[in-house]
Design a protein around this motif. Sequence first.
Motif, short mmCIF file in Angstrom:
data_model
loop_
_atom_site.label_atom_id
_atom_site.label_comp_id
_atom_site.label_asym_id
_atom_site.label_seq_id
_atom_site.Cartn_x
_atom_site.Cartn_y
_atom_site.Cartn_z
N ALA A 159 136.14 -62.25 -51.64
CA ALA A 159 137.08 -63.14 -50.94
C ALA A 159 137.79 -64.05 -51.93
CB ALA A 159 136.33 -63.96 -49.88
N SER A 160 137.09 -64.54 -52.92
CA SER A 160 137.68 -65.41 -53.92
C SER A 160 138.70 -64.63 -54.77
CB SER A 160 136.58 -65.98 -54.81
OG SER A 160 137.12 -66.72 -55.87
N ALA A 161 138.37 -63.39 -55.13
CA ALA A 161 139.30 -62.57 -55.91
C ALA A 161 140.53 -62.23 -55.09
CB ALA A 161 138.60 -61.29 -56.36
N ALA A 162 140.34 -61.95 -53.80
CA ALA A 162 141.48 -61.64 -52.93
C ALA A 162 142.37 -62.87 -52.78
CB ALA A 162 140.99 -61.15 -51.57
N ALA A 163 141.76 -64.04 -52.65
CA ALA A 163 142.54 -65.28 -52.52
C ALA A 163 143.30 -65.56 -53.81
CB ALA A 163 141.62 -66.45 -52.18
N ARG A 221 130.34 -60.75 -51.27
CA ARG A 221 131.44 -61.00 -50.33
C ARG A 221 132.23 -62.23 -50.72
NH1 ARG A 221 128.31 -60.82 -44.95
NH2 ARG A 221 126.61 -60.01 -46.17
N GLN A 222 131.52 -63.28 -51.17
CA GLN A 222 132.23 -64.49 -51.59
C GLN A 222 133.09 -64.22 -52.81
OE1 GLN A 222 129.06 -67.30 -52.25
NE2 GLN A 222 128.92 -67.88 -50.08
N MET A 223 132.60 -63.41 -53.74
CA MET A 223 133.38 -63.08 -54.93
C MET A 223 134.59 -62.23 -54.57
SD MET A 223 131.22 -63.69 -58.07
CE MET A 223 132.04 -62.59 -59.07
#
Length: 152
Positions: free
Chosen positions: A140-144, A136-138
Amino acid sequence: MRWLLPLLLALTLAAPNSGLAQQPVHDARPLMFRDTAEEARFHDLAAQLRCVQCQNQSLADSNAQIAQDLRREVLQLMQQGLDDAAIKQFLVARYGEFVLYQPPLQPGTWLLWGGPLLVLGAGALVVVGIVRRRSRQMDASAAANSTEGEDW
């Protein structure tokens, strides 16, 4: 006063002898088997029993004094005609089920038998949780990162 010195001397001389009478000296003679079948049965049975002092060694592997005495006692019980189950029952009555390397499955030992599976399952749940959180963190980071690139 004259009787005090002989009394002390008599007590001093009697004390070591009374200690020897109460605590037998270990029998250092090797175990004597009647035949090879008895020896094989003995070694198999001793491998199934736990040393009550060492706790992490079988009766066959332990060099503790009590293990040597128990091996001698197990052999005597075998030579008296007791079967393996009766010998185990005798030792369990004396030392508890701890003396068995593989205690029977019963309500008191469920945790002992199922404990490793519970620990393995808990570890698997922790690993799955960590993998999902990092995923999920990856995401979210890719989406950001993708939304920041659109502003340019």
